[in-house]
Design a protein around this motif. Structure first.
Motif, PDB file in Angstrom:
ATOM      1  N   GLY A 104       0.818  -1.213   0.000  1.00 19.71           N
ATOM      2  CA  GLY A 104       0.000   0.000   0.000  1.00 19.71           C
ATOM      3  C   GLY A 104       0.847   1.256   0.000  1.00 19.71           C
ATOM      4  O   GLY A 104       2.052   1.223  -0.235  1.00 19.71           O
ATOM      5  N   GLY A 105       0.196   2.389   0.280  1.00 20.48           N
ATOM      6  CA  GLY A 105       0.913   3.656   0.235  1.00 20.48           C
ATOM      7  C   GLY A 105       0.391   4.666   1.245  1.00 20.48           C
ATOM      8  O   GLY A 105      -0.788   4.670   1.602  1.00 20.48           O
ATOM      9  N   GLY A 106       1.291   5.541   1.665  1.00 20.01           N
ATOM     10  CA  GLY A 106       0.922   6.602   2.609  1.00 20.01           C
ATOM     11  C   GLY A 106       0.201   7.760   1.936  1.00 20.01           C
ATOM     12  O   GLY A 106      -0.138   8.742   2.580  1.00 20.01           O
ATOM     13  N   GLY A 107      -0.015   7.642   0.626  1.00 15.57           N
ATOM     14  CA  GLY A 107      -0.810   8.661  -0.053  1.00 15.57           C
ATOM     15  C   GLY A 107      -2.276   8.274  -0.090  1.00 15.57           C
ATOM     16  O   GLY A 107      -3.129   9.104  -0.417  1.00 15.57           O
ATOM     17  N   LEU A 108      -2.580   7.024   0.237  1.00 16.30           N
ATOM     18  CA  LEU A 108      -3.977   6.572   0.227  1.00 16.30           C
ATOM     19  C   LEU A 108      -4.738   7.233   1.374  1.00 16.30           C
ATOM     20  O   LEU A 108      -4.191   7.415   2.462  1.00 16.30           O
ATOM     21  N   THR A 109      -6.013   7.525   1.140  1.00 14.77           N
ATOM     22  CA  THR A 109      -6.830   8.098   2.221  1.00 14.77           C
ATOM     23  C   THR A 109      -6.969   7.091   3.362  1.00 14.77           C
ATOM     24  O   THR A 109      -6.698   5.894   3.194  1.00 14.77           O
ATOM     25  N   ASN A 110      -7.433   7.556   4.498  1.00 17.02           N
ATOM     26  CA  ASN A 110      -7.670   6.659   5.629  1.00 17.02           C
ATOM     27  C   ASN A 110      -8.622   5.536   5.242  1.00 17.02           C
ATOM     28  O   ASN A 110      -8.441   4.381   5.632  1.00 17.02           O
ATOM     29  N   GLU A 111      -9.652   5.888   4.474  1.00 18.39           N
ATOM     30  CA  GLU A 111     -10.658   4.908   4.095  1.00 18.39           C
ATOM     31  C   GLU A 111     -10.043   3.798   3.250  1.00 18.39           C
ATOM     32  O   GLU A 111     -10.357   2.617   3.407  1.00 18.39           O
ATOM     33  N   LYS A 112      -9.148   4.184   2.330  1.00 14.70           N
ATOM     34  CA  LYS A 112      -8.511   3.201   1.457  1.00 14.70           C
ATOM     35  C   LYS A 112      -7.525   2.335   2.242  1.00 14.70           C
ATOM     36  O   LYS A 112      -7.469   1.118   2.069  1.00 14.70           O
ATOM     37  N   ALA A 113      -6.711   2.996   3.059  1.00 17.83           N
ATOM     38  CA  ALA A 113      -5.699   2.259   3.821  1.00 17.83           C
ATOM     39  C   ALA A 113      -6.376   1.247   4.746  1.00 17.83           C
ATOM     40  O   ALA A 113      -5.946   0.100   4.873  1.00 17.83           O
ATOM     41  N   TYR A 114      -7.464   1.682   5.381  1.00 17.35           N
ATOM     42  CA  TYR A 114      -8.228   0.811   6.280  1.00 17.35           C
ATOM     43  C   TYR A 114      -8.797  -0.376   5.503  1.00 17.35           C
ATOM     44  O   TYR A 114      -8.681  -1.533   5.923  1.00 17.35           O
ATOM     45  N   THR A 115      -9.406  -0.083   4.352  1.00 16.49           N
ATOM     46  CA  THR A 115     -10.041  -1.145   3.571  1.00 16.49           C
ATOM     47  C   THR A 115      -9.006  -2.105   3.000  1.00 16.49           C
ATOM     48  O   THR A 115      -9.227  -3.316   2.938  1.00 16.49           O
ATOM     49  N   LEU A 116      -7.859  -1.572   2.606  1.00 18.36           N
ATOM     50  CA  LEU A 116      -6.798  -2.429   2.068  1.00 18.36           C
ATOM     51  C   LEU A 116      -6.310  -3.424   3.130  1.00 18.36           C
ATOM     52  O   LEU A 116      -6.132  -4.611   2.863  1.00 18.36           O
ATOM     53  N   GLY A 117      -6.118  -2.922   4.354  1.00 21.79           N
ATOM     54  CA  GLY A 117      -5.685  -3.794   5.446  1.00 21.79           C
ATOM     55  C   GLY A 117      -6.732  -4.852   5.759  1.00 21.79           C
ATOM     56  O   GLY A 117      -6.415  -6.022   5.981  1.00 21.79           O
ATOM     57  N   LYS A 118      -7.979  -4.450   5.749  1.00 19.82           N
ATOM     58  CA  LYS A 118      -9.071  -5.395   6.012  1.00 19.82           C
ATOM     59  C   LYS A 118      -9.170  -6.423   4.890  1.00 19.82           C
ATOM     60  O   LYS A 118      -9.338  -7.624   5.140  1.00 19.82           O
ATOM     61  N   PHE A 119      -9.021  -5.964   3.659  1.00 21.18           N
ATOM     62  CA  PHE A 119      -9.078  -6.850   2.494  1.00 21.18           C
ATOM     63  C   PHE A 119      -7.995  -7.929   2.604  1.00 21.18           C
ATOM     64  O   PHE A 119      -8.245  -9.108   2.383  1.00 21.18           O
ATOM     65  N   ALA A 120      -6.772  -7.504   2.956  1.00 20.27           N
ATOM     66  CA  ALA A 120      -5.666  -8.466   3.068  1.00 20.27           C
ATOM     67  C   ALA A 120      -5.982  -9.522   4.119  1.00 20.27           C
ATOM     68  O   ALA A 120      -5.817 -10.722   3.887  1.00 20.27           O
ATOM     69  N   ARG A 121      -6.447  -9.055   5.292  1.00 14.43           N
ATOM     70  CA  ARG A 121      -6.636 -10.005   6.400  1.00 14.43           C
ATOM     71  C   ARG A 121      -7.896 -10.828   6.246  1.00 14.43           C
ATOM     72  O   ARG A 121      -7.915 -12.017   6.574  1.00 14.43           O
ATOM     73  N   VAL A 122      -8.978 -10.213   5.760  1.00 15.27           N
ATOM     74  CA  VAL A 122     -10.272 -10.902   5.755  1.00 15.27           C
ATOM     75  C   VAL A 122     -10.510 -11.651   4.444  1.00 15.27           C
ATOM     76  O   VAL A 122     -10.965 -12.792   4.449  1.00 15.27           O
ATOM     77  N   VAL A 123     -10.219 -11.033   3.305  1.00 14.26           N
ATOM     78  CA  VAL A 123     -10.513 -11.674   2.021  1.00 14.26           C
ATOM     79  C   VAL A 123      -9.365 -12.579   1.587  1.00 14.26           C
ATOM     80  O   VAL A 123      -9.571 -13.736   1.244  1.00 14.26           O
ATOM     81  N   LEU A 124      -8.147 -12.053   1.617  1.00 10.31           N
ATOM     82  CA  LEU A 124      -7.009 -12.849   1.174  1.00 10.31           C
ATOM     83  C   LEU A 124      -6.470 -13.745   2.284  1.00 10.31           C
ATOM     84  O   LEU A 124      -5.816 -14.743   2.017  1.00 10.31           O
ATOM     85  N   GLY A 125      -6.700 -13.370   3.524  1.00 11.58           N
ATOM     86  CA  GLY A 125      -6.183 -14.156   4.649  1.00 11.58           C
ATOM     87  C   GLY A 125      -4.662 -14.173   4.693  1.00 11.58           C
ATOM     88  O   GLY A 125      -4.047 -15.105   5.185  1.00 11.58           O
ATOM     89  N   THR A 126      -4.049 -13.109   4.161  1.00  6.23           N
ATOM     90  CA  THR A 126      -2.580 -13.093   4.118  1.00  6.23           C
ATOM     91  C   THR A 126      -1.993 -12.211   5.211  1.00  6.23           C
ATOM     92  O   THR A 126      -2.580 -11.203   5.595  1.00  6.23           O
ATOM     93  N   SER A 127      -0.815 -12.596   5.681  1.00  9.23           N
ATOM     94  CA  SER A 127      -0.082 -11.750   6.623  1.00  9.23           C
ATOM     95  C   SER A 127       0.847 -10.812   5.856  1.00  9.23           C
ATOM     96  O   SER A 127       1.454  -9.923   6.437  1.00  9.23           O
ATOM     97  N   GLN A 128       0.971 -11.022   4.541  1.00  9.12           N
ATOM     98  CA  GLN A 128       2.013 -10.343   3.755  1.00  9.12           C
ATOM     99  C   GLN A 128       1.513  -9.008   3.204  1.00  9.12           C
ATOM    100  O   GLN A 128       1.250  -8.873   2.011  1.00  9.12           O
TER     101      GLN A 128
END
Ligand SMILES: Nc1nc2c(c(=O)[nH]1)N[C@H]1C(S)=C(S)[C@@H](COP(=O)(O)OP(=O)(O)OC[C@H]3O[C@@H](n4cnc5c(=O)[nH]c(N)nc54)[C@H](O)[C@@H]3O)O[C@H]1N2
Ligand SMILES: Nc1nc2c(c(=O)[nH]1)N[C@H]1C(S)=C(S)[C@@H](COP(=O)(O)OP(=O)(O)OC[C@H]3O[C@@H](n4cnc5c(=O)[nH]c(N)nc54)[C@H](O)[C@@H]3O)O[C@H]1N2
Ligand code: SF4
Ligand SMILES: [Mo]
Length: 710
Positions: A104-128
């Motif tokens: 991800g990136g520090g230019g993403l809005t809070n909403e995007k950064a939050y959703t990206l982290g959730k997507f990784a953990r919940v949808v992809l189930g990845t720690s990476q």
């Protein structure tokens, strides 16, 4: 559609200057002055002024691209998304969930950064999952957390700067990297305060200083310890403060006392009288501040270095007091919020830790999943990039251009090429997107609403001012579509406000508590400083001084512009000294590579340049890379101004024109990192990592110079 003026914020750096946007007939916007935002009061740098140029369909992507027979060709959204889904499924089935990475990136809005982290953990189930903020302020964050129990870049608003007595600015060239902020330092001097700048180069910022210290790159740790030694030797320790508000002084003091001024002069090249003068200037006024930026932080000892500067503040009673303190000048547009809501390898929203069982329970409940289903902490940014093609076989990248910006970029490029699947969401065809298997074109700042958190810790509302062109979708829509296709139909809203409402709940009770902030408040107030709990009686975390809030309506927490005034955010409320000692950089000059290379920025280009290199006016001002070097080095090389010079490190070779100046130390060369190709600075840089923050050593490596015969 919207014809009136929309007040919003700049898409680029962490200053998040306010601006007004008016739609134009060609579908972009015109930038106007927005004087009510106190940080820039209408002033903008050239990047902010010209930001609308990147909205033009002449330079941006408006169709998904998929790789076919070796080249990227336009495709429909369905084709592109199906290709991604199929690739991610196959990778997961063959190699397991951790074979899919997210960057991800520090230019993403809070909403995007939050959703990206959730997507990784919940949808992809990845720690990476990790992000480019690891390359930015992670060392300051680690040191701040250690010392104060909480990491918010600045613990006070910028408007406090003119009222303090002295500021030491360590490795920041803010005259070029945040030009409108220079005003606060000019006002400081007008008010009788002093400015000390620590930079191996006499930059535009250093030219403003009352005292410029020019240490050898990579020696800020020794410098800070030398100053602390003098503070002790000259009897300038604030014993009462140290006793009442800190722990760990004895060990830190003992470590500092081993750094004699003459020894420090030998390491840093800063003469002892200058060290003494700096201590006098810093200690004599009633209040003082230390601010660090990438200079001292982007080192393999960045965390210890920032710790040493914090020690100096603590020993002199200059933290957690009005108009005094340590702060880090965070860099990216959402560099602060981007590090709080879960796109970092070890983190959950609200600045919670992924390995904390209570944090996992809280966030899992908000997400409606089993806490045990959440993966553990993953690899840091460079380590993740380094693992591509081996452990990690597919990568989803959003908001970064590592082909230009990652250390040892030639190697990173090779790793990216070895992936089974590279997916890049971007607004333009960046150098990294050009290597992808699938590129998704996304909406940008003026076309979408979202929040960012500025370097002050001020949460801000960026507003949609125009309709995006046909063919692009928002990052939130992309994540929603992919979640859907991967079998998770709920929990990925595309309306930013709905995401923010969930983020509020997820962050509630965490260190970065946003639960008392709403879009409505952000629209009515000029941003709200976190922590801002929903329940105003619940502001224990940082115990700062509330701001003069909106209508004092009891139930509304006013936000926290100033932190730590009564207590630090540690369990016992006291700040922690760290006992640190000088150590060498990962790579010191030797006979083969006798010169030091340091890297950084110029005012007219932003980061990897993906956006700003597409703006004519900015290219005219900063057309390409260069090697800044001292006349003595140039003479030894036989190079004249503008001659191509080769810079060679153990990682590779870069060539750029010489820019000869006495403003740099004779043992050091400087290259900006905004360009790809032959003059790419990151071909040379050393990915040696800080052991705590995992920050790479962008600010120093050993090189040799070669003349280039044409
Ligand atoms: N124009 C422009 N503005 C930007 C950005 C951009 O790309 N372009 N990026 C934004 C982002 S993300 C960031 S992080 C910030 C960065 O903002 P800054 O930290 O101000 O930027 P840099 O140029 O990376 O580094 C600052 C200074 O550190 C000095 N330096 C190099 N080595 C050392 C050292 O060993 N010790 C010390 N003390 N100093 C050293 C360099 O000479 C340089 O002048 O800027 C933000 N603003
Ligand atoms: N040598 C050297 N290297 C450095 C540094 C240094 O000082 N020296 N500094 C480091 C630092 S501090 C940083 S922060 C990094 C930054 O370097 P990068 O991580 O490469 O940052 P950007 O160039 O800003 O890349 C952002 C990319 O995302 C795209 N983008 C912008 N907004 C959005 C969005 O909302 N959604 C999506 N999907 N894409 C978007 C942009 O078009 C661009 O291609 O570089 C690091 N690299
Ligand atoms: S200083 Fe930063 S936020 Fe302000 S206009 Fe320039 S790039 Fe934008
Ligand atoms: Mo950054």
């Amino acid at each position: 559609m919207q014809n009136s003026v929309t007040p919003t914020h700049c898409p680029y750096c962490a200053l998040q200057c306010g601006m007004n946007l008016t739609p134009t007939p060609d579908g972009t916007v015109e930038v106007g002055e927005r004087t009510d935002f106190p940080v820039n009061r209408g002033a903008l740098c050239g990047k902010g002024r010209t930001a609308p140029a990147v909205l033009s369909s002449r330079v941006r992507l408006t169709s998904p691209l998929v790789r076919s027979g070796g080249t990227l060709v336009p495709a429909t959204w369905d084709e592109a998304l199906d290709r991604i889904t199929e690739g991610l499924r196959r990778t997961r089935t063959e190699y397991g969930p951790d074979a899919v990475g997210v960057f991800g990136g520090g230019g993403l809005t809070n909403e995007k950064a939050y959703t990206l982290g959730k997507f990784a953990r919940v949808v992809l189930g990845t720690s990476q999952i990790d992000y480019n903020g690891r390359f930015c302020m992670s060392s300051a964050a680690a040191a701040g957390t250690k010392a104060f129990g909480l990491d918010r870049g600045l613990p006070f608003p910028l408007e406090d700067i003119p009222k303090t007595g002295c500021v030491i600015l360590v490795g920041s060239n803010l005259a070029e990297t945040m030009p409108p902020s220079l005003r606060f330092f000019t006002e400081l001097k007008e008010n009788g305060g002093t400015l000390i700048v620590v930079d191996p180069r006499r930059t535009r910022t250093a030219e403003q200083a009352d005292l410029h210290l020019a240490p050898r790159p990579g020696t800020d740790l020794a410098l800070a310890l030398g100053l602390l030694h003098l503070v002790v030797a000259e009897g300038r320790v604030d014993e009462e403060y140290v006793e009442r508000r800190t722990v760990g002084w004895e060990d830190a003091r003992a470590a500092a006392m081993a750094h004699w001024p003459e020894y420090v002069e030998r390491i840093t090249g800063v003469p002892v009288p200058q060290l003494r003068e700096a201590v006098r200037m810093f200690c004599e006024p009633e209040a003082a501040m230390v601010l660090t930026a990438r200079g001292p932080e982007q080192q393999s000892k960045g965390t210890d270095t920032v710790g040493a500067w914090i020690n100096l503040c603590l020993a002199t009673g200059r933290a957690g007091r009005p108009l005094s303190g340590y702060g880090c000048l965070t860099g990216q547009g959402n560099g602060q919020g981007g590090r709080e809501h879960g796109q970092k390898a070890d983190q959950l929203p609200g600045y919670r830790k992924l390995d904390d069982p209570a944090a996992r329970r809280h966030v899992a409940e908000v997400w409606g999943v089993d806490p045990d289903s959440l993966p553990g902490p993953g690899r840091s940014a460079y380590e993740l990039l380094d693992a591509l093609g081996t452990d990690v076989r597919a990568l989803l990248l959003m908001g970064s251009n590592p082909v230009v910006s990652a250390p040892r970029a030639g190697h990173v490029e090779e790793r990216l090429r070895s992936l089974d699947l590279l997916v890049v969401c971007d607004v333009v065809l960046s150098e990294t997107a050009a290597q992808a298997d699938v590129v998704l074109p996304v909406t940008q700042w003026a076309e979408e609403t979202g929040t960012t958190t500025s370097l002050e810790g001020r949460v801000l509302l960026r507003r949609r001012a125009i309709t995006p062109p046909d063919g692009v979708r928002s990052d939130l829509e992309v994540l929603r579509e992919l979640a859907d296709r991967l079998g998770v139909e709920k929990g990925f809203p595309t309306d930013p406000e709905e995401v923010f409402e969930e983020l509020r709940r997820a962050s509630a009770g965490g260190l970065a508590d946003y639960s008392g902030i709403t879009y409505r408040r952000l629209a009515e107030e000029n941003g709200v400083f976190w922590p801002c709990p929903a329940d105003s009686n619940d502001a224990r975390a940082a115990d700062g001084e509330p701001q003069d809030g909106p209508a004092a309506d009891g139930a509304v927490h006013p936000g926290t512009p100033r932190l730590f005034l009564d207590r630090f955010a540690t369990p016992d409320g006291r700040a922690r000294f760290v006992a640190v000692s000088h150590r060498a950089s990962a790579e010191e000059p030797d006979a083969e590579y006798p010169v030091l290379l340091t890297t950084g920025r110029v005012v007219a280009q932003y980061q990897s340049g993906a956006q700003t290199r597409r703006v004519e006016e900015l290219n005219a001002a900063a057309p390409g890379p260069f090697v800044e070097l001292h006349p003595r080095l140039a003479a030894r090389l036989g190079a004249a101004e503008g001659d191509p010079v080769a810079v060679v490190s153990r990682r590779g070779r870069a060539v750029a024109p010489a820019r000869i100046t006495t403003a740099i130390r004779p043992d050091t060369v400087f290259m900006p990192f905004h360009w790809p190709g032959e003059g790419r600075a990151n071909t040379l840089t050393n990915p040696a990592l800080d052991p705590t923050s995992r920050m790479p050593e962008f600010k120093t490596c050993a090189v040799r110079l070669e003349a280039v015969r044409s």
